[in-house]
Design an enzyme around this catalytic site. Structure first.
Site, PDB file in Angstrom:
ATOM      1  N   HIS A 306       0.864  -1.185   0.000  1.00  0.00           N
ATOM      2  CA  HIS A 306       0.000   0.000   0.000  1.00  0.00           C
ATOM      3  C   HIS A 306       0.897   1.229   0.000  1.00  0.00           C
ATOM      4  CE1 HIS A 306      -3.174   2.823   1.138  1.00  0.00           C
ATOM      5  NE2 HIS A 306      -4.017   1.899   0.744  1.00  0.00           N
ATOM      6  N   ASP A 364      -7.898  -5.528  -0.143  1.00  0.00           N
ATOM      7  CA  ASP A 364      -8.304  -6.333  -1.306  1.00  0.00           C
ATOM      8  C   ASP A 364      -7.928  -7.794  -1.164  1.00  0.00           C
ATOM      9  OD1 ASP A 364      -7.363  -3.413  -2.828  1.00  0.00           O
ATOM     10  OD2 ASP A 364      -9.402  -4.197  -2.964  1.00  0.00           O
TER      11      ASP A 364
HETATM   12  C1  SDX Z   1      -6.122   0.078  -2.925  1.00  0.00           C
HETATM   13  O1  SDX Z   1      -4.425   4.610  -2.026  1.00  0.00           O
HETATM   14  C2  SDX Z   1      -5.351   3.960  -1.425  1.00  0.00           C
HETATM   15  O2  SDX Z   1      -5.782   4.291  -0.343  1.00  0.00           O
HETATM   16  C3  SDX Z   1      -5.894   2.777  -2.197  1.00  0.00           C
HETATM   17  C4  SDX Z   1      -6.913   1.916  -1.439  1.00  0.00           C
HETATM   18  C5  SDX Z   1      -8.201   2.665  -1.180  1.00  0.00           C
HETATM   19  O3  SDX Z   1      -8.943   2.282  -0.272  1.00  0.00           O
HETATM   20  O4  SDX Z   1      -8.524   3.601  -1.985  1.00  0.00           O
HETATM   21  O5  SDX Z   1      -6.382   1.483  -0.194  1.00  0.00           O
HETATM   22  C6  SDX Z   1      -7.296   0.691  -2.258  1.00  0.00           C
HETATM   23  O6  SDX Z   1      -5.833   0.415  -4.043  1.00  0.00           O
HETATM   24  C7  SDX Z   1      -5.258  -0.895  -2.156  1.00  0.00           C
HETATM   25  C8  SDX Z   1      -3.989  -1.378  -2.982  1.00  0.00           C
HETATM   26  C9  SDX Z   1      -4.451  -2.489  -3.908  1.00  0.00           C
HETATM   27  N1  SDX Z   1      -3.390  -2.805  -4.903  1.00  0.00           N
HETATM   28  C10 SDX Z   1      -2.765  -4.006  -4.832  1.00  0.00           C
HETATM   29  O7  SDX Z   1      -2.952  -4.855  -3.949  1.00  0.00           O
HETATM   30  C11 SDX Z   1      -1.828  -4.244  -6.015  1.00  0.00           C
HETATM   31  C12 SDX Z   1      -0.488  -4.800  -5.488  1.00  0.00           C
HETATM   32  N2  SDX Z   1       0.178  -3.730  -4.766  1.00  0.00           N
HETATM   33  C13 SDX Z   1       1.022  -2.869  -5.472  1.00  0.00           C
HETATM   34  O8  SDX Z   1       0.999  -2.771  -6.808  1.00  0.00           O
HETATM   35  C14 SDX Z   1       1.595  -1.692  -4.673  1.00  0.00           C
HETATM   36  O9  SDX Z   1       1.872  -2.145  -3.420  1.00  0.00           O
HETATM   37  C15 SDX Z   1       0.730  -0.432  -4.578  1.00  0.00           C
HETATM   38  C16 SDX Z   1       0.312   0.032  -5.938  1.00  0.00           C
HETATM   39  C17 SDX Z   1      -0.488  -0.715  -3.773  1.00  0.00           C
HETATM   40  C18 SDX Z   1       1.554   0.650  -3.892  1.00  0.00           C
HETATM   41  O10 SDX Z   1       2.568   1.005  -4.775  1.00  0.00           O
HETATM   42  P1  SDX Z   1       3.687   2.105  -4.353  1.00  0.00           P
HETATM   43  O11 SDX Z   1       3.356   2.775  -3.077  1.00  0.00           O
HETATM   44  O12 SDX Z   1       3.929   2.968  -5.530  1.00  0.00           O
HETATM   45  O13 SDX Z   1       4.939   1.202  -4.009  1.00  0.00           O
HETATM   46  P2  SDX Z   1       5.945   0.735  -5.088  1.00  0.00           P
HETATM   47  O14 SDX Z   1       5.211   0.223  -6.279  1.00  0.00           O
HETATM   48  O15 SDX Z   1       6.965   1.821  -5.280  1.00  0.00           O
HETATM   49  O16 SDX Z   1       6.606  -0.512  -4.364  1.00  0.00           O
HETATM   50  C19 SDX Z   1       7.599  -0.301  -3.383  1.00  0.00           C
HETATM   51  C20 SDX Z   1       8.475  -1.549  -3.466  1.00  0.00           C
HETATM   52  C21 SDX Z   1       8.892  -1.856  -4.904  1.00  0.00           C
HETATM   53  O17 SDX Z   1      10.152  -2.500  -4.823  1.00  0.00           O
HETATM   54  P3  SDX Z   1      11.476  -1.594  -5.156  1.00  0.00           P
HETATM   55  O18 SDX Z   1      11.276  -0.967  -6.536  1.00  0.00           O
HETATM   56  O19 SDX Z   1      11.526  -0.545  -4.052  1.00  0.00           O
HETATM   57  O20 SDX Z   1      12.613  -2.599  -5.119  1.00  0.00           O
HETATM   58  O21 SDX Z   1       7.706  -2.693  -3.040  1.00  0.00           O
HETATM   59  C22 SDX Z   1       7.570  -3.613  -4.120  1.00  0.00           C
HETATM   60  C23 SDX Z   1       7.877  -2.850  -5.405  1.00  0.00           C
HETATM   61  O22 SDX Z   1       8.419  -3.718  -6.385  1.00  0.00           O
HETATM   62  N3  SDX Z   1       6.164  -4.029  -4.109  1.00  0.00           N
HETATM   63  C24 SDX Z   1       5.731  -5.278  -4.268  1.00  0.00           C
HETATM   64  C25 SDX Z   1       4.329  -5.213  -4.130  1.00  0.00           C
HETATM   65  N4  SDX Z   1       3.955  -3.954  -3.908  1.00  0.00           N
HETATM   66  C26 SDX Z   1       5.088  -3.217  -3.906  1.00  0.00           C
HETATM   67  N5  SDX Z   1       6.385  -6.440  -4.522  1.00  0.00           N
HETATM   68  C27 SDX Z   1       5.619  -7.544  -4.611  1.00  0.00           C
HETATM   69  N6  SDX Z   1       4.254  -7.584  -4.484  1.00  0.00           N
HETATM   70  C28 SDX Z   1       3.601  -6.431  -4.237  1.00  0.00           C
HETATM   71  N7  SDX Z   1       2.242  -6.440  -4.094  1.00  0.00           N
END
Ligand code: SDX
Length: 429
Positions: A306, A364
């Protein structure tokens, strides 16, 4: 203002920028005069450190796993309140008295029907159209029916449009589902509560009476509460940006629905269940955890991570409890997906990679299992998220319009394209 300031030095220029403090949470640096005084912009793709507005509606402490709606913890609202009470709280800022709640419920209940011609929109879609595509089209089309509540400068019209959106989303969502499965539409019934009415519109058929299961309708209502609002997430920011141009509320909500559809946002509940189905068994979890860690593999564990929560999403805990209530009520003992989900959660919470990256299950992760048990296909999961989030979008939209500081949103950029150059005739290229 806090009376303190932040010094910024760029080239030979040094300026002081005022800071502001909220009720709780981080201070902000007001950069409104930065460009005028230094000729420089700030740069923050994804807005990881940027506050877009002041708001009184929702507060999240991502490190502590705290979520407050108008100051009330989500755990208490989910335990003791109902969804329409939370809607009243988000819209008006205070919990309603009994009389206010009864009046609000009455007003919402008596706006649940949609114009009969709305049903003709559905016949234009293929039956196998994704219900979110149908929602984008039909909710945007509401603008064509309710000209008497699109004058955003009139507080009364804004409130009528707000009530209409909250009241009609379940009806439109149920119609999208019924059309998808080829069953006749079911009209709302005014003697049912919000969640029971929605379940009946989705699952009743003309051939027999539909009896609402109170455990399942309470679970549905709680799922709506958990999804109601969440600060300035991507879809809420989309609604605010659309609304900042003066667009009517129905068009703004349709924009929010489009943004929510993305798998990184509201589409994650559908993607999370599809991922659990693809993993299929506990034995295959290590293979997928390795893929999630592999920088060269775009695979991510859907339902984990998140932007704000760097601790457990408080909604996920409540969602997990609701999942067990629903599966218990339905006598679903050994759901293979739940088994995979529980083991995947256990592994992720102990794995160094996920701990270091602060990747916890978000709302989710469990919602999909519950919605599937309630009888919804995965394609309807994000529709249900949009149904619940409509009140958050509308409350934030109203707050934006009433904000004296609000102006049309128009970000700047860091230009990295070609410098000025002259046209070259095609004969010389
Ligand atoms: C919702 O914003 C809100 O409030 C949203 C929400 C709401 O109520 O409105 O809470 C609802 O959207 C919840 C999130 C649902 N999405 C997912 O479950 C999809 C999987 N999660 C991700 O794609 C990710 O975690 C996000 C999009 C939710 C957050 O992305 P960020 O904050 O931009 O973080 P990032 O992509 O920069 O990741 C940080 C690191 C990265 O590694 P590095 O580049 O630093 O080496 O964490 C890793 C990412 O590769 N990472 C994951 C991961 N999520 C982040 N690695 C594996 N699996 C994951 N799910």
């Amino acid at each position: 203002m806090t009376g303190t300031s932040a010094g910024v030095s760029i080239g030979d220029k040094t300026i002081e920028l005022p800071t502001r403090s909220g009720t709780i949470g981080p201070d902000v640096i007001d950069i409104g005069t930065l460009y005028k005084n230094t000729g420089a912009f700030t740069y923050d793709p994804g807005f990881t450190s940027t506050a877009s507005c002041e708001s009184k509606i929702t507060y999240i402490d991502g490190d502590e796993g705290v979520l407050l709606h108008r100051g009330y913890p989500i755990e208490q609202l989910a335990e003791h309140g109902d969804f329409l009470e939370v809607c009243y709280l988000l819209l008006y800022g205070e919990l309603p008295t009994k009389a206010q709640k009864d009046d609000f419920d009455y007003r919402v209940t008596h706006h649940t029907m949609v114009h009969e011609q709305m049903s003709r929109f559905f016949t234009g879609f293929r039956r196998d159209a994704h219900p979110m595509a149908v929602m984008c089209g039909c909710v945007g089309a509401l603008s064509a029916f309710y000209h008497d509540s699109t004058d955003i400068t009139d507080p009364h019209q804004r409130m009528v449009a707000s009530l209409r959106m909250i009241a009609k989303m379940p009806t439109i969502a149920a119609m999208a589902y019924k059309y998808h499965i080829g069953q006749p539409f079911v009209y709302p019934k005014n003697d049912l509560d919000y969640a029971s009415n929605f379940l009946r519109m989705c699952f009743a058929v003309p051939c027999e009476d539909y009896v609402v299961n109170p455990v399942l309708s309470r679970a549905m209502d709680r799922i709506f509460i958990l999804h109601a609002d969440h600060e300035q997430n991507a879809s809420t920011s989309t609604v605010r940006l659309a609304g900042s141009s003066g667009a009517n509320p129905f068009a703004c909500i349709a924009a929010g629905i489009a943004c929510l559809w993305g798998p990184a946002h509201g589409g994650a509940n559908e993607a999370a269940l599809n991922m659990l189905a693809e993993i299929g068994s506990v034995e295959r979890i290590p293979e997928y955890v390795a893929k999630a860690k592999d920088k060269n593999d775009p695979f991510r564990l859907m339902g984990f991570g998140h932007r704000v929560y760097k601790n457990y999403d408080p909604r996920a805990r409540i969602m997990q409890k609701t999942t067990h209530e629903v599966l218990g009520e339905l006598g679903i003992k050994d759901d293979p997906m739940l088994e995979v989900a529980m083991e995947l959660e256990r592994i992720a919470l102990t794995d160094e990679y996920f701990i270091e990256k602060k990747l916890y299950p978000n709302i989710d992760f469990y919602s999909g299992i519950t919605l599937k048990a309630l009888g919804f296909p995965t394609t309807m999961f994000t529709v249900l998220f949009a149904l619940a989030r409509t009140v958050g979008w509308i409350a934030q939209w109203n707050e934006m319009i009433e904000d004296p500081e609000q102006r049309i949103g128009r970000p700047r950029q860091l230009y990295v394209g070609a410098p000025k150059r002259d046209y070259i005739p095609v004969s010389k290229r």
